[in-house]
Design an enzyme around this catalytic site. Structure first.
Site, short mmCIF file in Angstrom:
data_model
loop_
_atom_site.label_atom_id
_atom_site.label_comp_id
_atom_site.label_asym_id
_atom_site.label_seq_id
_atom_site.Cartn_x
_atom_site.Cartn_y
_atom_site.Cartn_z
N ARG A 16 0.80 -1.22 0.00
CA ARG A 16 0.00 0.00 0.00
C ARG A 16 0.84 1.28 0.00
O ARG A 16 0.34 2.36 -0.25
CB ARG A 16 -0.95 -0.01 1.22
CG ARG A 16 -2.09 -0.99 1.08
CD ARG A 16 -2.80 -1.25 2.40
NE ARG A 16 -2.06 -2.16 3.27
CZ ARG A 16 -2.47 -2.56 4.48
NH1 ARG A 16 -3.61 -2.10 4.98
NH2 ARG A 16 -1.75 -3.39 5.20
N THR A 79 1.23 -12.85 9.78
CA THR A 79 2.00 -12.46 10.97
C THR A 79 2.29 -13.66 11.89
O THR A 79 3.34 -13.71 12.53
CB THR A 79 1.26 -11.36 11.77
OG1 THR A 79 -0.11 -11.76 11.93
CG2 THR A 79 1.30 -10.03 11.05
N ARG A 333 29.80 22.60 2.50
CA ARG A 333 29.75 21.24 1.99
C ARG A 333 30.64 20.32 2.84
O ARG A 333 31.33 20.79 3.73
CB ARG A 333 30.15 21.24 0.52
CG ARG A 333 29.06 21.94 -0.36
CD ARG A 333 29.50 22.14 -1.77
NE ARG A 333 30.03 20.91 -2.32
CZ ARG A 333 30.92 20.85 -3.34
NH1 ARG A 333 31.35 21.97 -3.89
NH2 ARG A 333 31.33 19.70 -3.78
N TYR A 366 34.41 31.18 -3.35
CA TYR A 366 34.47 29.72 -3.29
C TYR A 366 35.80 29.30 -2.66
O TYR A 366 36.87 29.65 -3.15
CB TYR A 366 34.35 29.09 -4.68
CG TYR A 366 34.58 27.60 -4.65
CD1 TYR A 366 33.73 26.77 -3.92
CD2 TYR A 366 35.67 27.02 -5.30
CE1 TYR A 366 33.95 25.40 -3.84
CE2 TYR A 366 35.90 25.64 -5.23
CZ TYR A 366 35.03 24.84 -4.49
OH TYR A 366 35.25 23.50 -4.42
N ASN A 377 41.94 37.88 5.82
CA ASN A 377 40.79 38.48 5.15
C ASN A 377 40.76 38.00 3.71
O ASN A 377 41.73 38.18 2.97
CB ASN A 377 40.87 40.01 5.18
CG ASN A 377 39.57 40.61 4.69
OD1 ASN A 377 38.61 40.74 5.44
ND2 ASN A 377 39.52 40.95 3.41
C1 UD1 Z 1 -1.87 -6.29 11.96
C2 UD1 Z 1 -2.77 -7.14 12.87
C3 UD1 Z 1 -4.00 -6.27 13.26
C4 UD1 Z 1 -3.50 -5.00 13.95
C5 UD1 Z 1 -2.50 -4.24 13.07
C6 UD1 Z 1 -1.88 -3.13 13.88
C7 UD1 Z 1 -2.62 -9.50 12.24
C8 UD1 Z 1 -3.26 -10.63 11.53
N1 UD1 Z 1 -3.24 -8.32 12.18
O1 UD1 Z 1 -2.61 -6.01 10.78
O2 UD1 Z 1 -4.85 -6.99 14.13
O3 UD1 Z 1 -4.62 -4.16 14.23
O4 UD1 Z 1 -1.42 -5.12 12.64
O5 UD1 Z 1 -1.05 -2.29 13.12
O6 UD1 Z 1 -1.60 -9.69 12.86
N2 UD1 Z 1 4.56 -9.13 8.40
C9 UD1 Z 1 5.52 -10.09 8.24
N3 UD1 Z 1 5.23 -11.24 7.57
C10 UD1 Z 1 3.98 -11.49 7.08
C11 UD1 Z 1 3.00 -10.49 7.24
C12 UD1 Z 1 3.31 -9.34 7.92
O7 UD1 Z 1 6.66 -9.92 8.70
O8 UD1 Z 1 3.80 -12.56 6.50
C13 UD1 Z 1 4.90 -7.92 9.12
C14 UD1 Z 1 4.80 -6.66 8.27
O9 UD1 Z 1 6.05 -6.34 7.69
C15 UD1 Z 1 4.38 -5.60 9.28
C16 UD1 Z 1 3.64 -6.39 10.34
O10 UD1 Z 1 3.99 -7.74 10.18
O11 UD1 Z 1 5.49 -4.96 9.86
C17 UD1 Z 1 2.14 -6.23 10.28
O12 UD1 Z 1 1.70 -6.68 9.02
P1 UD1 Z 1 0.55 -5.93 8.24
O13 UD1 Z 1 0.30 -6.65 6.98
O14 UD1 Z 1 0.85 -4.49 8.17
O15 UD1 Z 1 -0.68 -6.22 9.23
P2 UD1 Z 1 -1.99 -5.36 9.42
O16 UD1 Z 1 -2.92 -5.66 8.31
O17 UD1 Z 1 -1.64 -3.95 9.64
CA CA Z 2 0.19 -2.69 9.49
#
Ligand code: UD1
Ligand code: CA
Length: 468
Positions: A16, A79, A333, A366, A377
């Protein structure tokens, strides 16, 4: 003492953001978001920190260095799946584990500490950090039962109308009993709207196993802001900027208009320094006490000692010593080193040059690849000619010397102490102490020559008209 661990989730692409730069590396007030998260976590005496990387793994690792361990999540399956990658490093360890996302840059160390404390006091296996907002769209919702106990967390895309109306949201930060966490993660499924393994699903698993799940509601929603797009990035930056500016003001710095003063998070400023509107202080800039930074100056990675005055100028990777001043409209610089009490006036550019105590470089000059002594000076419009088209050459000018206006100093050349360069000279040879170099052709006045020019006629007519 219970051991403390932390896992930072930073493997997502951040679609996004519509960016070539990986989401967690987007800077907020001069520091990548994921670095903000790590910096605050580090303040909590954590035994082991693990960052989950995937998209842009190498760049994230290069940014954070050895401050954390890393595990790779090769495919971003959610996550929950992300946290599971840390099992090899943490899985069997006894203690508490805090989890935070790399895209929530505003959390403070204090909030993490409060979460640890609350989690311990409740004897919970899992504690989710929550906040309340009028606009919960996009966040996971905290679903509590009739008596207020947390039942589960439901993602926006999976929420019923009723669930979507809940204003208490999951901030994405949690504290878990470490072993219980990995035990539950093995049971989550991906049968949801996004086909992902949600970390949030472990809450329901704990409930089914009749374990204690708690929720700690923080007062300030703005601190929990997750950045998923550029709009949120700007909002988070505004919150962070306000916080930074307020800290400086509390420490005795005058910000004439905090709303239009942009200071990066790692900048340091001494007391009684005054900063006018539209100023940008970037990177690791350090500014002393009693300085005056005039409107619309931009200063990046510089060191300014006490009592320095900058007027509407642009400074990068330079040092200004005590009581020196610059501007308006001048440019320092990299490797410009401006000595004590030095005056750099307007429209002056200095690069890779050392300028000794009390020397004056007042106008339109410069100075590049040069070492200037003290009390010199440098006249208006002097050019240190340092480049022959292939190589850069160095010039030295000794103490108490005088460089007349409009001189070209063709490097490499040595001008000794107490030497004098006559205005308009093009200096190609060394000048010894107490000598004067005059290097220009003699003036010739040609008798009556003016009248041969076409302008003479126009001048005569103008004169006639005036005398009428
Ligand atoms: C997540 C939470 C949501 C919470 C929100 C808060 C889950 C399912 N949802 O949603 O409940 O309200 O954060 O901001 O946990 N990431 C990984 N690997 C993955 C997917 C994500 O490392 O496979 C990392 C992303 O880089 C990011 C974080 O996890 O830093 C959160 O992922 P994101 O996709 O932004 O989750 P949200 O939809 O915001
Ligand atoms: Ca997020």
């Amino acid at each position: 003492m219970t051991a403390k661990y932390a896992i930072i989730l930073a493997a997502g692409q951040g679609t996004r953001m519509k960016s070539k730069l990986y989401k967690v590396l987007h800077p907020v007030c001069g520091k990548p978001m994921v670095d903000h998260v790590l910096t605050q976590i580090e303040k909590n005496d954590i035994d082991e920190i693990v960052t989950v990387v995937g998209h842009g793994a190498q760049k994230v690792e290069a940014t954070l260095g050895t401050r954390t361990q890393y595990v790779l999540q090769a495919e971003q399956l959610g996550t929950g799946h992300a946290v599971l990658q840390a099992e090899a490093l943490l899985g069997d360890k006894e203690g508490m584990t805090i989890i935070a996302c790399g895209d929530t840059p505003l959390f403070t160390a204090k909030t993490f500490e409060e979460l640890f404390e609350y989690h311990k006091s409740k004897g919970a296996v899992a504690t989710v950090l929550t906040a309340t907002t009028d606009n919960p769209f996009g966040y996971g919702r905290i679903i509590r039962n009739e008596i207020g106990i947390v039942e589960k967390i439901v993602e926006q895309k999976d929420a019923t109308k009723e669930e979507a109306a809940v204003t208490e949201i999951n901030t994405g930060v949690y504290c878990f009993d470490n072993q219980e966490l990995f035990h539950a993660l093995h049971q989550i499924k991906n049968d949801n709207a996004q086909g992902e393994y949600y970390l949030t699903d472990v809450m329901e698993i704990f409930k089914k196993e009749e374990k204690i799940v708690a929720a700690y509601r923080m007062k300030d929603f703005s601190e929990s802001m997750g950045v998923n797009d550029r709009l949120a990035l700007a909002k988070a930056t505004a919150v962070m900027q306000k916080r930074i500016n307020e800290t400086h003001m509390k420490n005795g710095v005058t910000l004439v208009d905090p709303a239009t003063t942009y200071i990066d998070v790692d900048v340091k400023i001494g007391a009684d320094t005054v900063i006018e509107p539209g100023v940008q202080l970037k990177g690791h800039t350090v500014i002393g006490s009693d300085c005056h930074i005039g409107a619309h100056s931009e200063i990046r990675d510089c060191v300014l000692k006490d009592g320095v005055t900058v007027t509407a100028s642009f400074l990068e990777e330079a040092v200004m010593h005590t009581g020196s001043n610059i501007g308006p409209y001048s440019h320092l610089r990299p490797q410009a080193d401006i000595g004590e009490g030095v005056h750099i006036g307007n429209f002056v550019e200095v690069k890779k040059a050392q300028i000794g105590k009390n020397t004056k470089v007042g106008h339109l000059t410069y100075v590049g690849d040069a070492t200037l002594g003290k009390d010199i000076n440098v006249g208006c419009g002097t050019v240190f000619v340092n480049y022959d088209g292939i190589n850069k050459h160095h010039t030295n000018v000794g103490d108490y010397s005088f460089i007349g206006s409009g001189s070209n100093i063709i490097a490499p050349v040595q001008i000794a102490d107490h030497a004098y360069v006559a205005a308009g000279s093009t200096v190609t040879e060394d000048v010894d102490a107490h000598d004067m170099a005059i290097a220009r052709s003699r003036q010739v006045n040609k008798k009556g020559y003016f009248d041969h020019y076409p302008v003479a006629q126009a001048a005569a007519e103008a004169e006639k008209a005036e005398n009428k």
